[in-house]
Motif scaffolding. Structure first.
Motif, PDB file in Angstrom:
ATOM      1  N   LEU A  38       0.848  -1.186   0.000  1.00  0.00           N
ATOM      2  CA  LEU A  38       0.000   0.000   0.000  1.00  0.00           C
ATOM      3  C   LEU A  38       0.884   1.237   0.000  1.00  0.00           C
ATOM      4  CD1 LEU A  38      -2.821   1.395   0.414  1.00  0.00           C
ATOM      5  CD2 LEU A  38      -2.380   1.202   2.875  1.00  0.00           C
ATOM      6  N   SER A  39       0.541   2.199  -0.833  1.00  0.00           N
ATOM      7  CA  SER A  39       1.243   3.477  -0.863  1.00  0.00           C
ATOM      8  C   SER A  39       0.198   4.573  -0.982  1.00  0.00           C
ATOM      9  CB  SER A  39       2.204   3.516  -2.052  1.00  0.00           C
ATOM     10  OG  SER A  39       2.863   4.756  -2.113  1.00  0.00           O
ATOM     11  N   LEU A  40       0.199   5.499  -0.018  1.00  0.00           N
ATOM     12  CA  LEU A  40      -0.740   6.618  -0.031  1.00  0.00           C
ATOM     13  C   LEU A  40       0.036   7.923   0.039  1.00  0.00           C
ATOM     14  CD1 LEU A  40      -3.426   5.336   2.506  1.00  0.00           C
ATOM     15  CD2 LEU A  40      -3.525   5.266   0.016  1.00  0.00           C
ATOM     16  N   ARG A  41      -0.480   8.937  -0.635  1.00  0.00           N
ATOM     17  CA  ARG A  41       0.160  10.247  -0.670  1.00  0.00           C
ATOM     18  C   ARG A  41      -0.737  11.295  -0.040  1.00  0.00           C
ATOM     19  NH1 ARG A  41       4.297  11.009  -4.603  1.00  0.00           N
ATOM     20  NH2 ARG A  41       4.728   9.046  -5.646  1.00  0.00           N
ATOM     21  N   CYS A  42      -0.087  12.262   0.588  1.00  0.00           N
ATOM     22  CA  CYS A  42      -0.795  13.401   1.161  1.00  0.00           C
ATOM     23  C   CYS A  42       0.125  14.607   1.051  1.00  0.00           C
ATOM     24  CB  CYS A  42      -1.131  13.104   2.625  1.00  0.00           C
ATOM     25  SG  CYS A  42      -2.120  14.380   3.405  1.00  0.00           S
ATOM     26  N   ARG A  43      -0.459  15.756   0.737  1.00  0.00           N
ATOM     27  CA  ARG A  43       0.318  16.991   0.634  1.00  0.00           C
ATOM     28  C   ARG A  43      -0.089  17.939   1.742  1.00  0.00           C
ATOM     29  NH1 ARG A  43      -0.341  19.628  -4.903  1.00  0.00           N
ATOM     30  NH2 ARG A  43       1.254  20.946  -4.009  1.00  0.00           N
ATOM     31  N   ALA A  44       0.901  18.562   2.365  1.00  0.00           N
ATOM     32  CA  ALA A  44       0.632  19.540   3.411  1.00  0.00           C
ATOM     33  C   ALA A  44       1.693  20.626   3.360  1.00  0.00           C
ATOM     34  CB  ALA A  44       0.638  18.881   4.786  1.00  0.00           C
ATOM     35  N   ALA A  45       1.256  21.861   3.477  1.00  0.00           N
ATOM     36  CA  ALA A  45       2.176  22.990   3.462  1.00  0.00           C
ATOM     37  C   ALA A  45       1.664  24.048   4.427  1.00  0.00           C
ATOM     38  CB  ALA A  45       2.278  23.568   2.051  1.00  0.00           C
ATOM     39  N   PHE A  84       6.457  -0.904  11.996  1.00  0.00           N
ATOM     40  CA  PHE A  84       7.306   0.270  11.765  1.00  0.00           C
ATOM     41  C   PHE A  84       8.739  -0.034  12.204  1.00  0.00           C
ATOM     42  CE2 PHE A  84       9.152   4.191  13.616  1.00  0.00           C
ATOM     43  CZ  PHE A  84       9.212   4.971  12.476  1.00  0.00           C
ATOM     44  N   TYR A  85       8.882  -0.600  13.390  1.00  0.00           N
ATOM     45  CA  TYR A  85      10.197  -0.927  13.949  1.00  0.00           C
ATOM     46  C   TYR A  85      10.962  -1.905  13.049  1.00  0.00           C
ATOM     47  CZ  TYR A  85      13.698  -2.518  17.288  1.00  0.00           C
ATOM     48  OH  TYR A  85      14.869  -2.847  17.897  1.00  0.00           O
ATOM     49  N   ARG A  86      10.244  -2.875  12.443  1.00  0.00           N
ATOM     50  CA  ARG A  86      10.873  -3.871  11.563  1.00  0.00           C
ATOM     51  C   ARG A  86      11.054  -3.367  10.132  1.00  0.00           C
ATOM     52  NH1 ARG A  86       7.105  -7.842  14.263  1.00  0.00           N
ATOM     53  NH2 ARG A  86       5.809  -7.443  12.455  1.00  0.00           N
ATOM     54  N   GLY A  87      10.638  -2.132   9.862  1.00  0.00           N
ATOM     55  CA  GLY A  87      10.810  -1.563   8.525  1.00  0.00           C
ATOM     56  C   GLY A  87       9.757  -2.014   7.526  1.00  0.00           C
ATOM     57  N   GLN A  88       8.663  -2.597   7.997  1.00  0.00           N
ATOM     58  CA  GLN A  88       7.605  -3.078   7.106  1.00  0.00           C
ATOM     59  C   GLN A  88       6.612  -1.985   6.728  1.00  0.00           C
ATOM     60  OE1 GLN A  88       6.153  -6.267   9.533  1.00  0.00           O
ATOM     61  NE2 GLN A  88       7.671  -7.707   8.757  1.00  0.00           N
ATOM     62  N   LEU A  89       6.724  -0.838   7.379  1.00  0.00           N
ATOM     63  CA  LEU A  89       5.953   0.333   6.974  1.00  0.00           C
ATOM     64  C   LEU A  89       6.778   1.559   7.313  1.00  0.00           C
ATOM     65  CD1 LEU A  89       4.407   2.106   9.452  1.00  0.00           C
ATOM     66  CD2 LEU A  89       3.140  -0.001   9.593  1.00  0.00           C
ATOM     67  N   THR A 124       4.975  16.817  -0.082  1.00  0.00           N
ATOM     68  CA  THR A 124       4.283  15.546  -0.285  1.00  0.00           C
ATOM     69  C   THR A 124       4.852  14.480   0.641  1.00  0.00           C
ATOM     70  OG1 THR A 124       3.844  16.083  -2.596  1.00  0.00           O
ATOM     71  CG2 THR A 124       3.661  13.762  -1.976  1.00  0.00           C
ATOM     72  N   TYR A 125       3.961  13.803   1.340  1.00  0.00           N
ATOM     73  CA  TYR A 125       4.322  12.735   2.273  1.00  0.00           C
ATOM     74  C   TYR A 125       3.728  11.431   1.758  1.00  0.00           C
ATOM     75  CZ  TYR A 125       5.425  16.606   5.386  1.00  0.00           C
ATOM     76  OH  TYR A 125       5.953  17.735   5.936  1.00  0.00           O
ATOM     77  N   ILE A 126       4.495  10.349   1.869  1.00  0.00           N
ATOM     78  CA  ILE A 126       4.049   9.050   1.369  1.00  0.00           C
ATOM     79  C   ILE A 126       4.076   8.027   2.501  1.00  0.00           C
ATOM     80  CG2 ILE A 126       4.514   7.160  -0.238  1.00  0.00           C
ATOM     81  CD1 ILE A 126       5.860   9.249  -2.070  1.00  0.00           C
ATOM     82  N   LEU A 127       2.947   7.345   2.685  1.00  0.00           N
ATOM     83  CA  LEU A 127       2.865   6.198   3.586  1.00  0.00           C
ATOM     84  C   LEU A 127       3.149   4.959   2.752  1.00  0.00           C
ATOM     85  CD1 LEU A 127       1.978   4.575   6.168  1.00  0.00           C
ATOM     86  CD2 LEU A 127      -0.331   4.648   5.205  1.00  0.00           C
ATOM     87  N   ARG A 128       4.073   4.117   3.234  1.00  0.00           N
ATOM     88  CA  ARG A 128       4.381   2.850   2.565  1.00  0.00           C
ATOM     89  C   ARG A 128       4.139   1.716   3.558  1.00  0.00           C
ATOM     90  NH1 ARG A 128       8.149  -0.264   3.826  1.00  0.00           N
ATOM     91  NH2 ARG A 128       9.361   1.379   4.814  1.00  0.00           N
ATOM     92  N   MET A 129       3.299   0.768   3.154  1.00  0.00           N
ATOM     93  CA  MET A 129       3.046  -0.424   3.952  1.00  0.00           C
ATOM     94  C   MET A 129       3.329  -1.618   3.033  1.00  0.00           C
ATOM     95  SD  MET A 129      -0.398  -1.374   6.132  1.00  0.00           S
ATOM     96  CE  MET A 129      -0.500   0.274   6.796  1.00  0.00           C
ATOM     97  N   VAL A 166      -0.174  -5.607   3.357  1.00  0.00           N
ATOM     98  CA  VAL A 166      -1.399  -5.329   4.102  1.00  0.00           C
ATOM     99  C   VAL A 166      -1.992  -6.625   4.644  1.00  0.00           C
ATOM    100  CG1 VAL A 166      -1.955  -3.206   2.862  1.00  0.00           C
ATOM    101  CG2 VAL A 166      -2.894  -5.369   2.053  1.00  0.00           C
ATOM    102  N   LYS A 167      -2.715  -6.466   5.758  1.00  0.00           N
ATOM    103  CA  LYS A 167      -3.389  -7.576   6.422  1.00  0.00           C
ATOM    104  C   LYS A 167      -4.879  -7.244   6.477  1.00  0.00           C
ATOM    105  CE  LYS A 167       0.624  -8.252   9.391  1.00  0.00           C
ATOM    106  NZ  LYS A 167       1.117  -8.359  10.768  1.00  0.00           N
ATOM    107  N   PRO A 168      -5.731  -8.256   6.632  1.00  0.00           N
ATOM    108  CA  PRO A 168      -7.171  -7.966   6.714  1.00  0.00           C
ATOM    109  C   PRO A 168      -7.515  -6.930   7.792  1.00  0.00           C
ATOM    110  CG  PRO A 168      -6.850 -10.302   6.387  1.00  0.00           C
ATOM    111  CD  PRO A 168      -5.475  -9.703   6.602  1.00  0.00           C
ATOM    112  N   GLN A 169      -6.785  -6.940   8.903  1.00  0.00           N
ATOM    113  CA  GLN A 169      -7.078  -5.971   9.967  1.00  0.00           C
ATOM    114  C   GLN A 169      -6.663  -4.539   9.604  1.00  0.00           C
ATOM    115  OE1 GLN A 169      -5.157  -8.716  10.281  1.00  0.00           O
ATOM    116  NE2 GLN A 169      -3.401  -8.367  11.611  1.00  0.00           N
ATOM    117  N   ASP A 170      -5.991  -4.342   8.470  1.00  0.00           N
ATOM    118  CA  ASP A 170      -5.640  -2.996   8.007  1.00  0.00           C
ATOM    119  C   ASP A 170      -6.797  -2.310   7.286  1.00  0.00           C
ATOM    120  OD1 ASP A 170      -2.997  -3.203   8.952  1.00  0.00           O
ATOM    121  OD2 ASP A 170      -2.342  -4.176   7.086  1.00  0.00           O
TER     122      ASP A 170
END
Length: 137
Positions: free
Chosen positions: A20-27, A74-79, A88-93, A96-100
């Motif tokens: 999963l990759s999501l983008r968001c912009r904030a300024a 996050f600690y294991r580098g999986q997201l 622009t900020y990008i979330l990388r996961m 994904v798991k069903p609970q996500d």
């Protein structure tokens, strides 16, 4: 202050294990010397609870809440999260798991630092990014 690439909320269906990759912009909107904080969050479909996945604080540190459900990934580098192109900020996961599954948000705030070193929030905005469904394997 805050926007998505499409400017509106949309739906996304993934299979368990997909990335999963999501983008968001904030300024910043003010002429003051301010800092931006930004967090990617999810509101669970089944329970309605909202969890912070990962965020950048006004002091520029990136973290996932230690007591939260995403900290170990996050600690294991999986997201993770990265800033690109200035605002622009990008979330990388990675997997994904069903609970996500749930409604993904981006919450940004603008902060100013007082002379005593404390941070004061002067503006905050949240925007919906994706309504994620995850098909189990």
């Amino acid at each position: 202050m805050l926007s998505t690439p499409l400017g509106e909320f949309s739906s996304l269906a993934l299979r368990e294990g997909d990335g999963l990759s999501l983008r968001c912009r904030a300024a910043a909107l003010t002429v003051l010397h301010t800092h931006i904080s930004l967090a990617f969050e999810v509101t669970r479909s089944m329970t309605g609870t909202r969890d912070t996945i990962v965020g950048v604080r006004p002091d520029l540190s990136v973290e996932s809440p230690p007591a939260g459900p995403y900290w170990s990934r996050f600690y294991r580098g999986q997201l993770g999260m990265q800033k690109v192109k200035g605002d622009t900020y990008i979330l990388r996961m990675d997997h994904v798991k069903p609970q996500d599954a749930g409604l993904y948000h981006c919450t940004a705030a603008e902060w100013i630092q007082d002379p005593d070193g404390s941070w004061q929030k002067i503006l905050e905005k949240r925007i919906g990014l994706e309504n994620l469904t995850v098909q189990p394997n």
